[in-house]
Design a protein around this motif. Structure first.
Motif, PDB file in Angstrom:
ATOM      1  N   LEU A 188      23.055 -22.776  29.179  1.00  0.00           N
ATOM      2  CA  LEU A 188      22.141 -23.593  29.953  1.00  0.00           C
ATOM      3  C   LEU A 188      21.159 -22.634  30.606  1.00  0.00           C
ATOM      4  O   LEU A 188      21.565 -21.685  31.274  1.00  0.00           O
ATOM      5  CB  LEU A 188      22.936 -24.356  31.017  1.00  0.00           C
ATOM      6  CG  LEU A 188      22.250 -25.424  31.821  1.00  0.00           C
ATOM      7  CD1 LEU A 188      21.763 -26.541  30.914  1.00  0.00           C
ATOM      8  CD2 LEU A 188      23.217 -25.989  32.859  1.00  0.00           C
ATOM      9  N   VAL A 189      19.864 -22.842  30.371  1.00  0.00           N
ATOM     10  CA  VAL A 189      18.853 -21.948  30.938  1.00  0.00           C
ATOM     11  C   VAL A 189      17.751 -22.770  31.598  1.00  0.00           C
ATOM     12  O   VAL A 189      17.559 -23.930  31.274  1.00  0.00           O
ATOM     13  CB  VAL A 189      18.226 -21.007  29.877  1.00  0.00           C
ATOM     14  CG1 VAL A 189      19.289 -20.148  29.221  1.00  0.00           C
ATOM     15  CG2 VAL A 189      17.443 -21.773  28.844  1.00  0.00           C
ATOM     16  N   ALA A 190      17.046 -22.142  32.507  1.00  0.00           N
ATOM     17  CA  ALA A 190      15.872 -22.748  33.135  1.00  0.00           C
ATOM     18  C   ALA A 190      14.658 -21.937  32.731  1.00  0.00           C
ATOM     19  O   ALA A 190      14.737 -20.713  32.562  1.00  0.00           O
ATOM     20  CB  ALA A 190      16.013 -22.753  34.653  1.00  0.00           C
TER      21      ALA A 190
ATOM     22  N   ILE B 235       5.664 -23.076  26.891  1.00  0.00           N
ATOM     23  CA  ILE B 235       6.559 -24.215  27.145  1.00  0.00           C
ATOM     24  C   ILE B 235       5.794 -25.340  27.810  1.00  0.00           C
ATOM     25  O   ILE B 235       5.935 -26.510  27.460  1.00  0.00           O
ATOM     26  CB  ILE B 235       7.768 -23.795  28.007  1.00  0.00           C
ATOM     27  CG1 ILE B 235       8.683 -22.871  27.221  1.00  0.00           C
ATOM     28  CG2 ILE B 235       8.539 -25.002  28.515  1.00  0.00           C
ATOM     29  CD1 ILE B 235       9.329 -23.483  25.998  1.00  0.00           C
ATOM     30  N   PHE B 236       4.948 -25.008  28.740  1.00  0.00           N
ATOM     31  CA  PHE B 236       4.199 -26.041  29.436  1.00  0.00           C
ATOM     32  C   PHE B 236       3.112 -26.638  28.545  1.00  0.00           C
ATOM     33  O   PHE B 236       2.717 -27.779  28.716  1.00  0.00           O
ATOM     34  CB  PHE B 236       3.670 -25.517  30.766  1.00  0.00           C
ATOM     35  CG  PHE B 236       4.794 -25.263  31.729  1.00  0.00           C
ATOM     36  CD1 PHE B 236       5.259 -26.283  32.538  1.00  0.00           C
ATOM     37  CD2 PHE B 236       5.439 -24.037  31.772  1.00  0.00           C
ATOM     38  CE1 PHE B 236       6.326 -26.085  33.399  1.00  0.00           C
ATOM     39  CE2 PHE B 236       6.509 -23.820  32.624  1.00  0.00           C
ATOM     40  CZ  PHE B 236       6.952 -24.845  33.433  1.00  0.00           C
TER      41      PHE B 236
ATOM     42  N   TYR C 132      14.209 -17.997  32.923  1.00  0.00           N
ATOM     43  CA  TYR C 132      13.114 -17.296  32.267  1.00  0.00           C
ATOM     44  C   TYR C 132      11.811 -17.803  32.864  1.00  0.00           C
ATOM     45  O   TYR C 132      11.760 -18.887  33.440  1.00  0.00           O
ATOM     46  CB  TYR C 132      13.125 -17.551  30.753  1.00  0.00           C
ATOM     47  CG  TYR C 132      14.383 -17.045  30.087  1.00  0.00           C
ATOM     48  CD1 TYR C 132      14.487 -15.720  29.687  1.00  0.00           C
ATOM     49  CD2 TYR C 132      15.462 -17.893  29.863  1.00  0.00           C
ATOM     50  CE1 TYR C 132      15.644 -15.240  29.085  1.00  0.00           C
ATOM     51  CE2 TYR C 132      16.624 -17.430  29.256  1.00  0.00           C
ATOM     52  CZ  TYR C 132      16.698 -16.107  28.871  1.00  0.00           C
ATOM     53  OH  TYR C 132      17.839 -15.646  28.282  1.00  0.00           O
ATOM     54  N   PHE C 133      10.759 -17.031  32.654  1.00  0.00           N
ATOM     55  CA  PHE C 133       9.470 -17.394  33.240  1.00  0.00           C
ATOM     56  C   PHE C 133       8.419 -17.506  32.143  1.00  0.00           C
ATOM     57  O   PHE C 133       8.281 -16.619  31.310  1.00  0.00           O
ATOM     58  CB  PHE C 133       9.054 -16.360  34.289  1.00  0.00           C
ATOM     59  CG  PHE C 133      10.050 -16.291  35.413  1.00  0.00           C
ATOM     60  CD1 PHE C 133       9.978 -17.190  36.470  1.00  0.00           C
ATOM     61  CD2 PHE C 133      11.082 -15.376  35.389  1.00  0.00           C
ATOM     62  CE1 PHE C 133      10.914 -17.162  37.485  1.00  0.00           C
ATOM     63  CE2 PHE C 133      12.023 -15.327  36.404  1.00  0.00           C
ATOM     64  CZ  PHE C 133      11.938 -16.226  37.455  1.00  0.00           C
ATOM     65  N   ASP C 134       7.703 -18.607  32.148  1.00  0.00           N
ATOM     66  CA  ASP C 134       6.636 -18.896  31.200  1.00  0.00           C
ATOM     67  C   ASP C 134       5.319 -18.653  31.922  1.00  0.00           C
ATOM     68  O   ASP C 134       4.600 -19.572  32.267  1.00  0.00           O
ATOM     69  CB  ASP C 134       6.769 -20.354  30.747  1.00  0.00           C
ATOM     70  CG  ASP C 134       5.809 -20.717  29.623  1.00  0.00           C
ATOM     71  OD1 ASP C 134       5.267 -19.802  28.982  1.00  0.00           O
ATOM     72  OD2 ASP C 134       5.606 -21.915  29.401  1.00  0.00           O
ATOM     73  N   GLU C 135       5.053 -17.364  32.198  1.00  0.00           N
ATOM     74  CA  GLU C 135       3.883 -17.048  33.000  1.00  0.00           C
ATOM     75  C   GLU C 135       2.854 -16.288  32.188  1.00  0.00           C
ATOM     76  O   GLU C 135       3.061 -16.007  31.032  1.00  0.00           O
ATOM     77  CB  GLU C 135       4.277 -16.262  34.256  1.00  0.00           C
ATOM     78  CG  GLU C 135       5.358 -15.272  34.072  1.00  0.00           C
ATOM     79  CD  GLU C 135       5.826 -14.591  35.345  1.00  0.00           C
ATOM     80  OE1 GLU C 135       5.508 -15.033  36.449  1.00  0.00           O
ATOM     81  OE2 GLU C 135       6.506 -13.592  35.208  1.00  0.00           O
ATOM     82  N   GLY C 136       1.780 -15.971  32.791  1.00  0.00           N
ATOM     83  CA  GLY C 136       0.706 -15.260  32.117  1.00  0.00           C
ATOM     84  C   GLY C 136      -0.400 -16.226  31.764  1.00  0.00           C
ATOM     85  O   GLY C 136      -1.293 -16.479  32.546  1.00  0.00           O
TER      86      GLY C 136
ATOM     87  N   GLU D 112      13.640 -17.405  43.942  1.00  0.00           N
ATOM     88  CA  GLU D 112      14.813 -16.866  44.632  1.00  0.00           C
ATOM     89  C   GLU D 112      15.579 -17.971  45.350  1.00  0.00           C
ATOM     90  O   GLU D 112      16.803 -18.032  45.295  1.00  0.00           O
ATOM     91  CB  GLU D 112      14.422 -15.770  45.639  1.00  0.00           C
ATOM     92  CG  GLU D 112      13.776 -14.545  45.023  1.00  0.00           C
ATOM     93  CD  GLU D 112      12.250 -14.654  44.952  1.00  0.00           C
ATOM     94  OE1 GLU D 112      11.688 -15.737  45.226  1.00  0.00           O
ATOM     95  OE2 GLU D 112      11.618 -13.644  44.593  1.00  0.00           O
ATOM     96  N   GLN D 113      14.850 -18.864  46.018  1.00  0.00           N
ATOM     97  CA  GLN D 113      15.496 -19.976  46.711  1.00  0.00           C
ATOM     98  C   GLN D 113      16.142 -20.936  45.708  1.00  0.00           C
ATOM     99  O   GLN D 113      17.255 -21.410  45.919  1.00  0.00           O
ATOM    100  CB  GLN D 113      14.491 -20.734  47.573  1.00  0.00           C
ATOM    101  CG  GLN D 113      15.126 -21.910  48.298  1.00  0.00           C
ATOM    102  CD  GLN D 113      14.119 -22.734  49.097  1.00  0.00           C
ATOM    103  OE1 GLN D 113      12.941 -22.408  49.157  1.00  0.00           O
ATOM    104  NE2 GLN D 113      14.596 -23.794  49.701  1.00  0.00           N
ATOM    105  N   PHE D 114      15.460 -21.217  44.615  1.00  0.00           N
ATOM    106  CA  PHE D 114      15.996 -22.106  43.579  1.00  0.00           C
ATOM    107  C   PHE D 114      17.306 -21.550  43.027  1.00  0.00           C
ATOM    108  O   PHE D 114      18.306 -22.265  42.915  1.00  0.00           O
ATOM    109  CB  PHE D 114      14.956 -22.277  42.464  1.00  0.00           C
ATOM    110  CG  PHE D 114      15.449 -23.062  41.278  1.00  0.00           C
ATOM    111  CD1 PHE D 114      15.735 -24.413  41.389  1.00  0.00           C
ATOM    112  CD2 PHE D 114      15.607 -22.444  40.051  1.00  0.00           C
ATOM    113  CE1 PHE D 114      16.163 -25.145  40.290  1.00  0.00           C
ATOM    114  CE2 PHE D 114      16.049 -23.157  38.951  1.00  0.00           C
ATOM    115  CZ  PHE D 114      16.325 -24.510  39.072  1.00  0.00           C
ATOM    116  N   VAL D 115      17.306 -20.259  42.697  1.00  0.00           N
ATOM    117  CA  VAL D 115      18.515 -19.627  42.163  1.00  0.00           C
ATOM    118  C   VAL D 115      19.626 -19.610  43.214  1.00  0.00           C
ATOM    119  O   VAL D 115      20.776 -19.946  42.928  1.00  0.00           O
ATOM    120  CB  VAL D 115      18.198 -18.193  41.660  1.00  0.00           C
ATOM    121  CG1 VAL D 115      19.462 -17.417  41.352  1.00  0.00           C
ATOM    122  CG2 VAL D 115      17.292 -18.260  40.436  1.00  0.00           C
TER     123      VAL D 115
END
Length: 140
Positions: free
Chosen positions: A14-16, A47-48, A37-41, A25-28
């Motif tokens: 299960l991943v986010a 993903i979005f 994982y982060f879909d940034e840049g 940090e608060q979410f974790v």
């Protein structure tokens, strides 16, 4: 259905995937003990883009102020003790995916408004299908 125990029993990860690191940090700490994982840049990231998740800032704010579905979802989460923050961009919608490495996407639910959840029966069925595939094909 207790998803976490069923997934653990069948060695399913299960991943986010988050759009940004701000506030993670608060979410974790408060809600998530699995991988993130982060879909940034690129805005929005891959993903979005799959979600066709444009920014829904003004329609979401209007739904909240007019006591629409965003307002209802917010109050539901608040009544269950969920405490979030207003840090970060926060206007993109997310989704839920059930993905098998060989069979591909078995299920996806794209948020229509902030706080939207997939129908429980649909998610249950997809997780059962994933578990059956894992058992019949072995671990991948």
């Amino acid at each position: 259905m207790a998803y976490k125990s069923l997934l653990d029993e069948n060695d399913v990860k299960l991943v986010a995937i988050a759009k940004e690191r701000v506030g993670h940090e608060q979410f974790v700490r408060d809600h998530w003990s699995e991988e993130i994982y982060f879909d940034e840049g690129v805005i929005p990231g891959p993903i979005f883009q799959i979600n066709d998740a444009g920014s829904y800032k003004w329609s979401g704010v209007a739904s909240y102020l007019l006591r629409g579905s965003v307002y209802t979802n917010h109050n539901r989460a608040k009544s269950k003790g969920f405490k979030g923050n207003s840090d970060g961009e926060g206007t993109y919608l997310g989704g839920v995916y059930v993905i098998h490495p060989a069979a591909g996407i078995l299920y996806h639910h794209i948020e229509k408004v902030w706080g939207d959840h997939p129908p429980a029966k649909e998610l249950d069925d997809a997780i059962q299908q994933l578990v059956m595939l894992r058992k019949s094909r072995g671990k991948l």
